[in-house]
Motif scaffolding. Structure first.
Motif, PDB file in Angstrom:
ATOM      1  N   UNK A   1       0.827  -1.210   0.000  1.00  0.00           N
ATOM      2  CA  UNK A   1       0.000   0.000   0.000  1.00  0.00           C
ATOM      3  C   UNK A   1       0.858   1.255   0.000  1.00  0.00           C
ATOM      4  N   UNK A   2       1.859   1.273   0.861  1.00  0.00           N
ATOM      5  CA  UNK A   2       2.741   2.447   0.950  1.00  0.00           C
ATOM      6  C   UNK A   2       3.555   2.596  -0.336  1.00  0.00           C
ATOM      7  N   UNK A   3       4.092   1.489  -0.831  1.00  0.00           N
ATOM      8  CA  UNK A   3       4.925   1.540  -2.033  1.00  0.00           C
ATOM      9  C   UNK A   3       4.138   2.038  -3.244  1.00  0.00           C
ATOM     10  N   UNK A   4       2.950   1.484  -3.446  1.00  0.00           N
ATOM     11  CA  UNK A   4       2.142   1.919  -4.596  1.00  0.00           C
ATOM     12  C   UNK A   4       1.662   3.357  -4.427  1.00  0.00           C
ATOM     13  N   UNK A   5       1.508   3.786  -3.182  1.00  0.00           N
ATOM     14  CA  UNK A   5       1.146   5.181  -2.943  1.00  0.00           C
ATOM     15  C   UNK A   5       2.205   6.122  -3.479  1.00  0.00           C
ATOM     16  N   UNK A   6       3.463   5.768  -3.244  1.00  0.00           N
ATOM     17  CA  UNK A   6       4.580   6.570  -3.775  1.00  0.00           C
ATOM     18  C   UNK A   6       4.549   6.562  -5.303  1.00  0.00           C
ATOM     19  N   UNK A   7       4.274   5.386  -5.900  1.00  0.00           N
ATOM     20  CA  UNK A   7       4.203   5.285  -7.363  1.00  0.00           C
ATOM     21  C   UNK A   7       3.108   6.176  -7.935  1.00  0.00           C
ATOM     22  N   UNK A   8       1.951   6.228  -7.264  1.00  0.00           N
ATOM     23  CA  UNK A   8       0.851   7.062  -7.744  1.00  0.00           C
ATOM     24  C   UNK A   8       1.191   8.549  -7.682  1.00  0.00           C
ATOM     25  N   UNK A   9       1.905   8.935  -6.638  1.00  0.00           N
ATOM     26  CA  UNK A   9       2.318  10.339  -6.527  1.00  0.00           C
ATOM     27  C   UNK A   9       3.220  10.708  -7.699  1.00  0.00           C
ATOM     28  N   UNK A  10       4.180   9.831  -8.022  1.00  0.00           N
ATOM     29  CA  UNK A  10       5.075  10.063  -9.166  1.00  0.00           C
ATOM     30  C   UNK A  10       4.273  10.128 -10.456  1.00  0.00           C
ATOM     31  N   UNK A  11       3.306   9.221 -10.627  1.00  0.00           N
ATOM     32  CA  UNK A  11       2.467   9.209 -11.823  1.00  0.00           C
ATOM     33  C   UNK A  11       1.657  10.492 -11.946  1.00  0.00           C
ATOM     34  N   UNK A  12       1.127  10.967 -10.818  1.00  0.00           N
ATOM     35  CA  UNK A  12       0.335  12.198 -10.828  1.00  0.00           C
ATOM     36  C   UNK A  12       1.190  13.400 -11.217  1.00  0.00           C
ATOM     37  N   UNK A  13       2.410  13.447 -10.712  1.00  0.00           N
ATOM     38  CA  UNK A  13       3.309  14.553 -11.055  1.00  0.00           C
ATOM     39  C   UNK A  13       3.641  14.542 -12.539  1.00  0.00           C
ATOM     40  N   UNK A  14       3.864  13.352 -13.094  1.00  0.00           N
ATOM     41  CA  UNK A  14       4.154  13.245 -14.522  1.00  0.00           C
ATOM     42  C   UNK A  14       2.937  13.633 -15.367  1.00  0.00           C
ATOM     43  N   UNK A  15       1.751  13.221 -14.931  1.00  0.00           N
ATOM     44  CA  UNK A  15       0.509  13.546 -15.643  1.00  0.00           C
ATOM     45  C   UNK A  15       0.282  15.050 -15.644  1.00  0.00           C
ATOM     46  N   UNK A  16       0.536  15.672 -14.501  1.00  0.00           N
ATOM     47  CA  UNK A  16       0.372  17.122 -14.384  1.00  0.00           C
ATOM     48  C   UNK A  16       1.371  17.858 -15.255  1.00  0.00           C
ATOM     49  N   UNK A  17       2.607  17.382 -15.260  1.00  0.00           N
ATOM     50  CA  UNK A  17       3.628  18.034 -16.076  1.00  0.00           C
ATOM     51  C   UNK A  17       3.311  17.902 -17.558  1.00  0.00           C
ATOM     52  N   UNK A  18       2.855  16.706 -17.980  1.00  0.00           N
ATOM     53  CA  UNK A  18       2.502  16.494 -19.396  1.00  0.00           C
ATOM     54  C   UNK A  18       1.320  17.357 -19.783  1.00  0.00           C
ATOM     55  N   UNK A  19       0.343  17.484 -18.876  1.00  0.00           N
ATOM     56  CA  UNK A  19      -0.834  18.307 -19.156  1.00  0.00           C
ATOM     57  C   UNK A  19      -0.484  19.765 -19.295  1.00  0.00           C
ATOM     58  N   UNK A  20       0.423  20.247 -18.493  1.00  0.00           N
ATOM     59  CA  UNK A  20       0.833  21.650 -18.574  1.00  0.00           C
ATOM     60  C   UNK A  20       1.603  21.941 -19.865  1.00  0.00           C
ATOM     61  N   UNK A  21       2.422  20.945 -20.269  1.00  0.00           N
ATOM     62  CA  UNK A  21       3.167  21.136 -21.516  1.00  0.00           C
ATOM     63  C   UNK A  21       2.215  21.178 -22.723  1.00  0.00           C
ATOM     64  N   UNK A  22       1.150  20.351 -22.628  1.00  0.00           N
ATOM     65  CA  UNK A  22       0.184  20.310 -23.747  1.00  0.00           C
ATOM     66  C   UNK A  22      -0.636  21.581 -23.793  1.00  0.00           C
TER      67      UNK A  22
END
Length: 200
Positions: A179-200
């Motif tokens: 649970x803790x490990x995947x939580x960290x993965x989701x945070x990284x995924x969210x940051x990447x999604x946000x960065x890609x959205x801002x670039x678009x």
């Protein structure tokens, strides 16, 4: 309303009211019954405890069933991507809280898991303007292991199988780590999604 707007409205409604989404909503509806059954038993591991086990098992089966139907029939919707993990968290969260209330599960485990679960749910809504963040394989594994641990905890057989409590605890520890490990993965995924959205 124009014809196009009317068609879009009907399409949006049909996207929500399909079989997988109805099963997801059924899982949410089962949560208060599951909680009531655990409370009615009051930790005595009697008939009501078996009713809680049955309610939990049915709810978990709808989770598998709605996913299988959605993928096989092409009924995956944005509503389902959001509602399905919320339904899981309501069921898992209520089970953890009730087990802690009954003194069967340490509160610190419940708190860590709930903070992660609802924190990631909130994060999904924060980044939804940039795109939907679906459940990952690790997230699905986490749900499976949590489910197994909870099922072992709620089984009313510890009076003649006390060792089952030890197994349930260690399975829950594994679930906590995932649970803790995947939580960290989701945070990284969210940051990447946000960065890609801002670039678009």
């Amino acid at each position: 309303m124009t014809k196009t707007e009317g068609d879009n409205a009907r399409s949006s409604s049909s996207d929500v009211w399909n079989l997988p989404n109805i099963l997801t909503m059924l899982r949410i509806a089962l949560v208060p019954f599951f909680v009531w059954f655990l409370l009615a038993d009051d930790g005595r591991h009697g008939l009501w405890r078996w009713a809680a086990v049955l309610a939990f098992a049915v709810a978990i089966y709808t989770d598998k069933l709605d996913g299988d139907i959605a993928r096989s029939r092409g009924l995956v919707t944005n509503f389902g991507k959001i509602a399905d993990p919320i339904a899981d968290k309501l069921l898992i969260g209520s089970a953890l809280v009730m087990l802690s209330v009954l003194g069967e599960l340490p509160w610190w485990i419940t708190i860590v898991i709930l903070v992660r679960e609802w924190g990631i749910t909130a994060l999904r809504f924060v980044v939804i303007r940039y795109g939907v963040m679906p459940a990952s394989r690790g997230g699905k594994l986490k749900t499976v292991v949590q489910t197994i641990a909870i099922f072992l905890y709620i089984l009313p057989v510890k009076s003649f199988a006390p060792w089952l409590g030890d197994i349930a605890f260690w399975v829950m520890i594994v679930a906590l780590a995932i649970t803790v490990w995947t939580g960290v993965e989701y945070v990284v995924q969210a940051l990447r999604l946000r960065a890609a959205g801002r670039r678009a």
